[in-house]
Design an enzyme around this catalytic site. Structure first.
Site, PDB file in Angstrom:
ATOM      1  N   PHE A 152       5.587  -4.514  -2.839  1.00 46.57           N
ATOM      2  CA  PHE A 152       5.190  -5.936  -2.793  1.00 46.57           C
ATOM      3  C   PHE A 152       4.436  -6.494  -3.965  1.00 46.57           C
ATOM      4  O   PHE A 152       4.452  -7.846  -3.941  1.00 46.57           O
ATOM      5  CB  PHE A 152       4.252  -6.011  -1.694  1.00 46.57           C
ATOM      6  CG  PHE A 152       2.917  -5.461  -1.893  1.00 46.57           C
ATOM      7  CD1 PHE A 152       1.870  -6.602  -2.445  1.00 46.57           C
ATOM      8  CD2 PHE A 152       2.345  -4.570  -1.594  1.00 46.57           C
ATOM      9  CE1 PHE A 152       0.493  -6.090  -2.918  1.00 46.57           C
ATOM     10  CE2 PHE A 152       0.889  -4.062  -2.007  1.00 46.57           C
ATOM     11  CZ  PHE A 152       0.265  -4.887  -2.541  1.00 46.57           C
ATOM     12  N   LYS A 176      16.746  -3.474  -1.945  1.00 47.14           N
ATOM     13  CA  LYS A 176      15.769  -3.713  -0.703  1.00 47.14           C
ATOM     14  C   LYS A 176      14.529  -4.081  -1.112  1.00 47.14           C
ATOM     15  O   LYS A 176      13.953  -3.406  -1.745  1.00 47.14           O
ATOM     16  CB  LYS A 176      15.588  -2.472   0.148  1.00 47.14           C
ATOM     17  CG  LYS A 176      14.873  -3.019   1.474  1.00 47.14           C
ATOM     18  CD  LYS A 176      14.052  -1.708   2.315  1.00 47.14           C
ATOM     19  CE  LYS A 176      12.870  -1.860   1.885  1.00 47.14           C
ATOM     20  NZ  LYS A 176      11.890  -2.782   2.159  1.00 47.14           N
ATOM     21  N   GLU A 179       9.444  -6.008   2.204  1.00 48.78           N
ATOM     22  CA  GLU A 179       9.399  -6.954   3.371  1.00 48.78           C
ATOM     23  C   GLU A 179       8.252  -8.247   3.428  1.00 48.78           C
ATOM     24  O   GLU A 179       8.429  -8.987   3.992  1.00 48.78           O
ATOM     25  CB  GLU A 179       9.275  -6.263   4.765  1.00 48.78           C
ATOM     26  CG  GLU A 179       8.129  -5.443   5.035  1.00 48.78           C
ATOM     27  CD  GLU A 179       8.180  -3.732   4.432  1.00 48.78           C
ATOM     28  OE1 GLU A 179       8.847  -3.687   3.299  1.00 48.78           O
ATOM     29  OE2 GLU A 179       7.701  -2.961   5.283  1.00 48.78           O
ATOM     30  N   SER A 229       4.219   3.362  -3.324  1.00 48.03           N
ATOM     31  CA  SER A 229       3.000   4.551  -2.955  1.00 48.03           C
ATOM     32  C   SER A 229       3.528   5.867  -3.278  1.00 48.03           C
ATOM     33  O   SER A 229       4.589   6.157  -3.021  1.00 48.03           O
ATOM     34  CB  SER A 229       2.323   4.198  -1.733  1.00 48.03           C
ATOM     35  OG  SER A 229       3.176   4.416  -0.700  1.00 48.03           O
ATOM     36  N   CYS A 284      -0.027  -1.376 -10.677  1.00 44.29           N
ATOM     37  CA  CYS A 284       0.099   0.043 -10.693  1.00 44.29           C
ATOM     38  C   CYS A 284      -0.577   0.405 -11.877  1.00 44.29           C
ATOM     39  O   CYS A 284      -0.855   1.860 -12.236  1.00 44.29           O
ATOM     40  CB  CYS A 284       1.445   0.573 -10.835  1.00 44.29           C
ATOM     41  SG  CYS A 284       2.477   0.158 -11.879  1.00 44.29           S
ATOM     42  N   GLU A 385      -6.345   5.433  -4.455  1.00 46.22           N
ATOM     43  CA  GLU A 385      -5.727   4.199  -5.128  1.00 46.22           C
ATOM     44  C   GLU A 385      -6.166   3.115  -4.098  1.00 46.22           C
ATOM     45  O   GLU A 385      -5.685   3.127  -2.979  1.00 46.22           O
ATOM     46  CB  GLU A 385      -4.400   4.335  -5.212  1.00 46.22           C
ATOM     47  CG  GLU A 385      -3.533   2.963  -5.833  1.00 46.22           C
ATOM     48  CD  GLU A 385      -1.991   2.923  -6.198  1.00 46.22           C
ATOM     49  OE1 GLU A 385      -1.629   3.640  -5.008  1.00 46.22           O
ATOM     50  OE2 GLU A 385      -1.825   2.377  -6.976  1.00 46.22           O
TER      51      GLU A 385
END
Ligand code: NAD
Length: 484
Positions: A152, A176, A179, A229, A284, A385
């Site tokens: 995301f 993909k 979402e 992740s 990240c 994290e």
């Protein structure tokens, strides 16, 4: 009023409704309002996309690379024309500031530019007379249908780490999106559709876990790229390699930033502050644990706190805002829980962002920056994290002490050092286990012509993202040995 019809998929050159029965709401995180719905597509939608991609592959793979890249040149031009619109869309669905969104779209465009070099970068190599009168030649050939799964936090950029390289190499492609942020990726595909790309070469399937698992298992997909992740990256890597695919899976991070006593703090601290709190910590490559060495601790901590206090939280589209919201209410609650836990574990909370709110955006998913001091390497805030604006400071005696902490951590994505000593910088870069190292740089993000990706639990696979690795990942090498 937002159109809440579930978003369509792009399959075989057409926008089509998903076969999903469920959906996920997409929010504007600054407003807290629902702005779209992502359909939870099914395996049947993946099957349709792979079918379209497989049907397009023979003609596309035979298209000369120089003709394939013409599509990308057009795409690059359209991305420039729609640059501001795309950046605003990223801010609207993700929350980061407009400047941060602009930076990310720029980084995405850079990938398209590098992929335009495919005719050169796809070249093979050869040798005459490997035996008397025998020649040997290596050619790179595309793999087939390749898939990518995005996180995301960089809606427009991460898909462009893959799509332009995959199709420039002659593969066909299925994406993909996350979402949580499907809108800018939909817009990318609308623009791509204007670039004379043959139907089926690039396809988009919205959804969640079911789509990912169908991609990992689908016998028609040859390669899978994943960014997200660590637990999901590991699972995707295992599942897709088990199904015989080539896989690169980029996972999570816990990035350590070392400040040496000889660092120029006037220059370092603004950069470090940006590293920790830029994109509200949802990066990240974000700095998360500051390791000040020796006597620099107090000064570095005070400056970090002062800089964090001066951040202006708000809607990323508003001028002057320097930190936007986090992605969702659930994520804000998770970040708050981490801050609670840091306090319970005995770290000293020097700056508490938990209750910060934005007056004219009461429903937004805002949280202020938090800074902890005295963070032990065994505390959750020092190891997990958090992916939010929470800085942990942990004073260390020397560089060896810093390395003991860093080396004990399973993630090894990025790390930075701030120093005025070339010798210390060289030692740091040489010893670091993280694969992306910053020297007086807070966010060590390799540009599109260099490889991007971490090590250990931050990366599962062999070949990294973009740069020359992309051309390796997206092709197979065929060796022909000839005697005439
Ligand atoms: P995530 O792992 O929750 O989701 C990533 C993708 O996997 C999404 O498309 C999601 O739909 C899908 N997914 C989620 N759960 C799944 C499951 N159980 N099975 C199969 N698919 C699943 O990650 P996120 O929250 O979207 O993104 C943030 C994470 O991504 C952070 O950990 C961050 O460090 C990481 N990230 C890493 C890099 C990198 O370069 N290493 C870059 C960007 C983000």
């Amino acid at each position: 009023m937002a159109d809440l019809t579930p978003l369509p998929n792009f399959i075989g050159g057409r926008w089509r409704p998903a076969s999903a029965t469920g959906h996920v709401d997409v929010h504007n995180p600054a407003h807290g309002t629902v702005i779209a719905r992502t359909p939870l597509s099914t395996g049947a939608d993946v099957d349709a996309a792979v079918g379209a991609a497989a049907a397009a592959f023979p003609a596309w793979s035979e298209t000369p690379p120089v003709a394939r890249t013409q599509v990308l040149f057009k795409f690059k031009a359209l991305l420039e024309t729609h640059f501001e619109e795309l950046a605003r869309l990223v801010t609207t669905e993700h929350g980061k500031t407009l400047d941060e969104s602009r930076g990310s779209v720029r980084r995405g465009i850079e990938c398209v530019e590098v992929a335009c070099g495919a005719p050169s970068l796809l070249m093979g190599y050869g040798l005459e007379n490997v035996g008397r009168g025998i020649d040997c030649q290596v050619m790179r050939q595309p793999l087939g249908v390749c898939a990518a799964i995005a996180p995301f936090n960089f809606p427009a950029m991460v898909p462009l780490w893959f799509l332009p390289f995959a199709i420039a190499c002659g593969n066909t492609f299925v994406l993909k999106p996350s979402e949580q942020v499907p809108l800018s990726q939909k817009r990318l595909f609308e623009l791509l559709a204007e670039c004379d790309l043959p139907p089926g070469v690039a396809n988009l399937v919205n959804g969640g876990r079911e789509v990912v698992e169908a991609m990992c298992d689908h016998p028609g997909i040859r390669a899978v790229s994943f960014v997200g992740s660590t637990p999901v990256a590991r699972a995707v890597h295992q599942r897709a390699t088990h199904a015989g695919k080539r896989v690169q899976a980029l996972g999570g991070a816990k990035n350590f930033v070392v400040v040496m006593p000889d660092a120029d703090l006037d220059r370092a601290m603004p950069v470090i502050t940006e590293s920790f709190f830029g994109c509200a910590g949802e990066r990240c490559l974000a700095g998360t644990v500051l390791l000040p060495v020796g006597g620099v601790h107090r000064d570095a901590l005070d400056r970090l706190v002062a800089a964090a206090e001066s951040l202006r939280i708000g809607d990323g589209l508003e001028p002057g805002v320097t930190m936007g919201p986090v992605i969702s209410g659930a994520h804000r609650a998770r970040v708050v829980r981490y801050v609670d836990r840091g306090v319970a574990d005995g770290a000293r909370l020097v700056l508490d962002g938990r209750t910060a709110r934005v007056a004219d955006r009461p429903e937004g998913f805002f949280i202020g920056p938090s800074v902890f001091d005295g963070v032990g390497p065994d505390m959750a805030i020092g190891t997990d994290e958090i992916f939010g604006p929470v800085a942990s400071v942990s004073a260390v005696a020397d560089l060896d002490h810093a390395f003991r902490i860093m080396d004990a951590h399973p993630n090894a994505n990025a790390t930075s050092i701030f120093t005025s000593s070339g010798r210390t910088a060289r030692e740091f870069s040489h010893r670091a286990t993280a694969s992306m190292v910053g020297v007086n740089i807070g966010v060590a993000a390799p540009m599109a012509y260099f490889p991007f990706g971490g090590a250990r639990d931050s990366f599962f696979g062999d070949l990294k993202v973009h740069g020359r690795d992309a051309f390796e990942f997206y092709t197979d090498k065929k060796v022909t040995i000839s005697r005439w």
